[in-house]
Design a protein around this motif. Sequence first.
Motif, PDB file in Angstrom:
ATOM      1  N   ASN A 114      41.323  33.591  49.284  1.00 36.45           N
ATOM      2  CA  ASN A 114      40.684  32.622  48.394  1.00 36.45           C
ATOM      3  C   ASN A 114      40.479  31.286  49.105  1.00 36.45           C
ATOM      4  O   ASN A 114      39.464  30.610  48.921  1.00 36.45           O
ATOM      5  CB  ASN A 114      41.532  32.407  47.135  1.00 36.45           C
ATOM      6  N   MET A 116      37.608  31.596  51.534  1.00 39.21           N
ATOM      7  CA  MET A 116      36.294  31.598  50.876  1.00 39.21           C
ATOM      8  C   MET A 116      35.885  30.184  50.440  1.00 39.21           C
ATOM      9  O   MET A 116      34.728  29.801  50.555  1.00 39.21           O
ATOM     10  CB  MET A 116      36.323  32.532  49.658  1.00 39.21           C
ATOM     11  N   LEU A 146      27.489  31.459  41.493  1.00 45.83           N
ATOM     12  CA  LEU A 146      28.933  31.671  41.473  1.00 45.83           C
ATOM     13  C   LEU A 146      29.552  31.104  40.187  1.00 45.83           C
ATOM     14  O   LEU A 146      30.374  31.752  39.538  1.00 45.83           O
ATOM     15  CB  LEU A 146      29.590  31.038  42.693  1.00 45.83           C
ATOM     16  N   TRP A 184      32.674  36.426  33.888  1.00 49.70           N
ATOM     17  CA  TRP A 184      33.963  37.143  33.889  1.00 49.70           C
ATOM     18  C   TRP A 184      34.875  36.628  32.778  1.00 49.70           C
ATOM     19  O   TRP A 184      35.510  37.404  32.065  1.00 49.70           O
ATOM     20  CB  TRP A 184      34.677  36.963  35.238  1.00 49.70           C
ATOM     21  N   MET A 192      34.626  23.174  41.308  1.00 47.40           N
ATOM     22  CA  MET A 192      33.972  24.260  42.047  1.00 47.40           C
ATOM     23  C   MET A 192      34.925  24.969  43.003  1.00 47.40           C
ATOM     24  O   MET A 192      34.910  26.199  43.118  1.00 47.40           O
ATOM     25  CB  MET A 192      32.790  23.666  42.826  1.00 47.40           C
ATOM     26  N   GLY A 193      35.741  24.210  43.716  1.00 50.87           N
ATOM     27  CA  GLY A 193      36.652  24.829  44.689  1.00 50.87           C
ATOM     28  C   GLY A 193      37.596  25.815  44.028  1.00 50.87           C
ATOM     29  O   GLY A 193      37.984  26.835  44.622  1.00 50.87           O
ATOM     30  N   MET A 194      37.956  25.538  42.806  1.00 45.11           N
ATOM     31  CA  MET A 194      38.835  26.443  42.056  1.00 45.11           C
ATOM     32  C   MET A 194      38.040  27.649  41.541  1.00 45.11           C
ATOM     33  O   MET A 194      38.553  28.754  41.482  1.00 45.11           O
ATOM     34  CB  MET A 194      39.474  25.700  40.885  1.00 45.11           C
ATOM     35  N   ILE A 221      35.626  29.056  43.089  1.00 47.26           N
ATOM     36  CA  ILE A 221      35.447  29.970  44.226  1.00 47.26           C
ATOM     37  C   ILE A 221      36.703  30.808  44.422  1.00 47.26           C
ATOM     38  O   ILE A 221      36.639  32.033  44.573  1.00 47.26           O
ATOM     39  CB  ILE A 221      35.155  29.170  45.517  1.00 47.26           C
ATOM     40  N   TYR A 259      37.105  33.311  41.657  1.00 47.29           N
ATOM     41  CA  TYR A 259      36.131  34.412  41.749  1.00 47.29           C
ATOM     42  C   TYR A 259      36.573  35.427  42.793  1.00 47.29           C
ATOM     43  O   TYR A 259      36.492  36.654  42.565  1.00 47.29           O
ATOM     44  CB  TYR A 259      34.751  33.845  42.104  1.00 47.29           C
ATOM     45  N   ALA A 260      37.078  34.935  43.928  1.00 45.32           N
ATOM     46  CA  ALA A 260      37.583  35.845  44.952  1.00 45.32           C
ATOM     47  C   ALA A 260      38.739  36.673  44.387  1.00 45.32           C
ATOM     48  O   ALA A 260      38.870  37.874  44.658  1.00 45.32           O
ATOM     49  CB  ALA A 260      38.030  35.064  46.191  1.00 45.32           C
ATOM     50  N   LEU A 266      37.264  39.302  41.894  1.00 42.91           N
ATOM     51  CA  LEU A 266      36.611  40.420  42.594  1.00 42.91           C
ATOM     52  C   LEU A 266      37.658  41.294  43.284  1.00 42.91           C
ATOM     53  O   LEU A 266      37.527  42.518  43.311  1.00 42.91           O
ATOM     54  CB  LEU A 266      35.614  39.890  43.629  1.00 42.91           C
ATOM     55  N   SER A 267      38.694  40.672  43.835  1.00 45.85           N
ATOM     56  CA  SER A 267      39.740  41.433  44.503  1.00 45.85           C
ATOM     57  C   SER A 267      40.437  42.379  43.538  1.00 45.85           C
ATOM     58  O   SER A 267      40.709  43.530  43.860  1.00 45.85           O
ATOM     59  CB  SER A 267      40.785  40.500  45.121  1.00 45.85           C
ATOM     60  N   HIS A 268      40.733  41.900  42.334  1.00 42.29           N
ATOM     61  CA  HIS A 268      41.455  42.733  41.369  1.00 42.29           C
ATOM     62  C   HIS A 268      40.532  43.676  40.599  1.00 42.29           C
ATOM     63  O   HIS A 268      40.925  44.795  40.279  1.00 42.29           O
ATOM     64  CB  HIS A 268      42.203  41.854  40.361  1.00 42.29           C
ATOM     65  N   GLY A 269      39.356  43.174  40.258  1.00 42.71           N
ATOM     66  CA  GLY A 269      38.480  43.974  39.410  1.00 42.71           C
ATOM     67  C   GLY A 269      39.082  44.137  38.029  1.00 42.71           C
ATOM     68  O   GLY A 269      40.189  43.664  37.746  1.00 42.71           O
TER      69      GLY A 269
END
Lengths: 448, 125, 523
Positions: free
Chosen positions: C110, C113, C137, C144, C359-361, C363, C366-367, C370-373
């Motif tokens: 994270n 990214m 993003l 989500w 925004m930095g949070m 990102i 989001y990583a 996506l990693s966990h789904g």
Amino acid sequence: MRYLPLTDGDRSAMLDTIGVSAIDDLFVDVPESARFDGAFDLPDHMAEFEVERRMAALASRNVTTGDVPSFLGAGAYRHHVPASVDHLVQRGEFLTSYTPYQPEISQGTLQALFEFQTMVALITGMDVANASMYDGATSCAEAVLMARRITRRNKAVISGSVHPHYSAVTETQAKYVDIEIDIREPDLDGGEDLAGAIDDGTACVVVQNPGVFGHVRDLSSLAEACHAAGALLVVVVTEAVSLGAVKSPGEMGADIVVAEGQSLGNPQGFGGPHVGLFATRDKYVRQMPGRLAGETEDADGRRGWVLTLSTREQHIRREKATSNICTNSGLCALAFTIHLSLLGEDGFRNLAMLNHARASQLADRLSALGGVEVLPDAFFNEFAVRLAKPAAGVVDTLATRGVLAGVPGARLFGAGNGVDDILLVAASELTREDDMQALCDGLSEVLA
Amino acid sequence: MANRKYTEDHEWVEVDGDSGVIGISEYAQEQLGDVVFVELPEVGKVLDRGDEAAVVESVKAAAEVYAPVSGEVVEVNDDLNGDPSLVNSDPFGDGWFAKLKLSDADELDELMDEDGYKKFVEGLG
Amino acid sequence: MNHSRDLSRNRPAAASADPETVHGHRGLQLEEPLLFEIDNPGATGVDLPAPGEFTSRLGTMERRGGIGLPSVSEPEVVRHFTRLSQKNYAIDMGTYPLGSCTMKHNPRLNEKMARLPGFAAAHPLQPESTVQGALELIDGVAGWLKELTGMPAIAMSPGAGAHGELCGVMAIRAALDDREGGPTTRRRILVPDSAHGTNPATAAVCGFAVDAIPSDGRGRVDVKAFADKLDDDVAGIMITNPNTCGLFEPDMVEIAELIHEAGGYFYCDGANFNAIVGRVRPGDLGIDCMHINLHKTFSTPHGGGGPGAGPVVLSDALAPFAPVPWVVHGEDGFALVEHADDAGDAKPFGRLKGFHGQMGMFIRAYAYMLSHGRDGLRQVAEDAVLNANYVMARLSDVMTPSFEGPCMHECLFDDRFLKDTGVSTLDFAKAMLDEGYHPMTMYFPLVVHGAMLIEPTETESKRSLDDFIAVMRDLVARAKDGDAEAFAAAPTTTPRRRLDETAAARSPVLRWTPEDRTAEAAE
């Protein structure tokens, strides 16, 4: 799942120990109607490289200030951040610790915050600073609430020099607690009469220096006018680097200084997280919002630090707290502190003068163009220009030619508010000759 | 002190003629722990009985001190600004908070006397 | 000025049992003075080019005189902050069972990214056409969060949990004002007595009076007491779910119906969303808004106190009042609505933050998403709840759980098990420091005596939980064996022992001043 240590074997052994047969037995308090067993319209988990690919694809769809000449500012600035700053803030002991409520094992964060508070007090010319707020705009709102607590008056005058996001956030936070906010017209010539707007109901006057259009002003007489009327002067600084070159707000008589600290140690990052600075006079310290680190001694007589004056805060005072803020911008404050430590006294001043020099050189070049008028005489590293055409269109056209020309006035104030032909242009230590030339060439062509 | 009267919120008032000095009790200071700050009322402020007269803070708590009787604040104990620990060391003496010019002496009859308060505190276990 | 280094203050007083070393160092525990005390004028950690020819535009406004910043080289700065870092406990080092704070592992992907130049170097006011990836993003994270909570709308800009609360309660206020065609006559917000302090503080800064609802004997909202308080003066209710006792509020649906019937709105504090993510959609419970601490459930690092992010999901009733800005998706791609004038039919209550939020949070979150789904997130909730119940099951015979289980992601004990030992909750926690653990949350929630709130999170292995449990059991045994003095003296092995907070608050020293040093030198 790479982040989840439990194996299926662990899970069933643990369920046995608990004495239940299935995980569902632990969710029995959830009403049946709210147990979700459907399928979310979302993807399943991904490998690290798959995530990276996806994220990189998004990032690559941005053309940023690192790719092309950029003159954007208006509260977020592009500066060089030394490599060691990012290395140090990524140390797990800083990155993955909580608010330092257990001082015996949080001295690192606490000492760094004490250094941060000291540095903020020094550069703003004030007595004392807190351990940070979310950003400059929210600091500004908190300053007005604090001025009300101190003066027990409920009007605030907000100068037309103040960044519209700051005045909007302040107006929003004031609207349900009976504070009357008087936001003045955009102050394009830097000459508005604020002293005349003060009356005996005024809690504070909020003014930005350098102003949103770039003007650098001496606020000493305004401070005197405020104090004579029993009001406070709140000074906003959106570019912290300016404090290395411009007379400090404290020196000019400010009672509260709020600032955006992003410029030191933190990337523009599409607008956040940034770090709000908040400084004031000693006599007002108990009316401050936010956390404070203070010096003390441990049981062995060693010097150490703790969070102090906590009775102002929400976790003790609840509805009587000075603010509801809890989590703030600790790690951004640390980055700020490390960057300023690297700069030191001379480096900070030299960086500021280098910024000013680049802006001054840019202003000379732009003044020579037809259809461009530089507005402020005195400025730091950013100034407004009046263009012969609406600025938003000019900026869009130049963007397609690979130049990020600045911030159109209408982007900040909304269209049709008398600033449609205004463009804010900023320079920094990273602005090169070539960049200036690209902007001048582009403007000449578009304005011709 | 026969003329010291108490509230159930552990404030006391000691009457002398038409004025009364107010503070918090020994029991209250013990409950609070080390007092680090006292926010005193402004001289000239007119308080009704039960109005917030002061705020007393320890490291981890803040407590409102309510006016035990109605009156105008004529003097405050400025020594507490320099040394708030007086509230702990001498709550009935040097740790006093403020002096009020009483507006309704009859209110005193509704407060507890020394014995009554002692029994009240014992009842709190 | 005297710039010599004085490390004497780092040495223990004579009474300490610690061996006295020259500079106060103890092996790898290295003492470090303030930067101001290692100031070496002339040194610098940054090299800058000369500015070249330019005309100063500052005139009399140029800053004169010294600022007072310390001057140090890069190696000294790196060593200074490295040494400071080593005085901190952190998730990277060990179990951090701080209840209601969700101290889970912070994946380094994270961080990587968030540092992609395409994000980090993006200016918030670039033309929208140049930041389509950034806007996509934000829209993606928003999507989500709406999907996971089952809520139709979201406000992304709040900077942390308390800021999210402010957003939600302001939306409630705006909706009521809109409905009543002027300032609402409803004055009260109901808040359970077990609530986090930010809840009443938030209600107050939105101009509402706070009315506390008692908890029932099982650590839940007393629905009858709540219902009795309902009238046309009530603006809404703020409930944390799962609550701060670590329990799911089973009557959420009924509470939602009652508050809506009474004409108020339902704020849910989502600080504890980690317990139910992927298994329960809060929207199905009938709430109107809920903030989500991305720095809790979605693993963005706490950073020693921030930055966080607190997006707020909103019901259809509150959605029109969301603050600017927000992202829209049209034919020309993504765009931002930044001004009320451009908001169409919406009636934004204002703006809460500069630019567009954290925004930095986004990102980092989001990583993480996506990693966990969707499958991994459900597993997150289940493992978090499993871990907490495992700790509760293995400590309940020696400690005193406040309420009957099962618990959700955290388990609450009180200090009854310490009765007559002379050991307080605070002493017990300080003894944990010597054992190498960050303590659980203490004395919160306020509804039980001497509270100890343990939240292990899903990123603890069974082995690390077993180690933790063994330590806790041993400490309990020692407390019951009458070792109160040792507890009162703890910690003894940490970088600092207990600090004098009374002295710090009585005469606050909130910054370094050269005068201090001058005075000391004279001593």
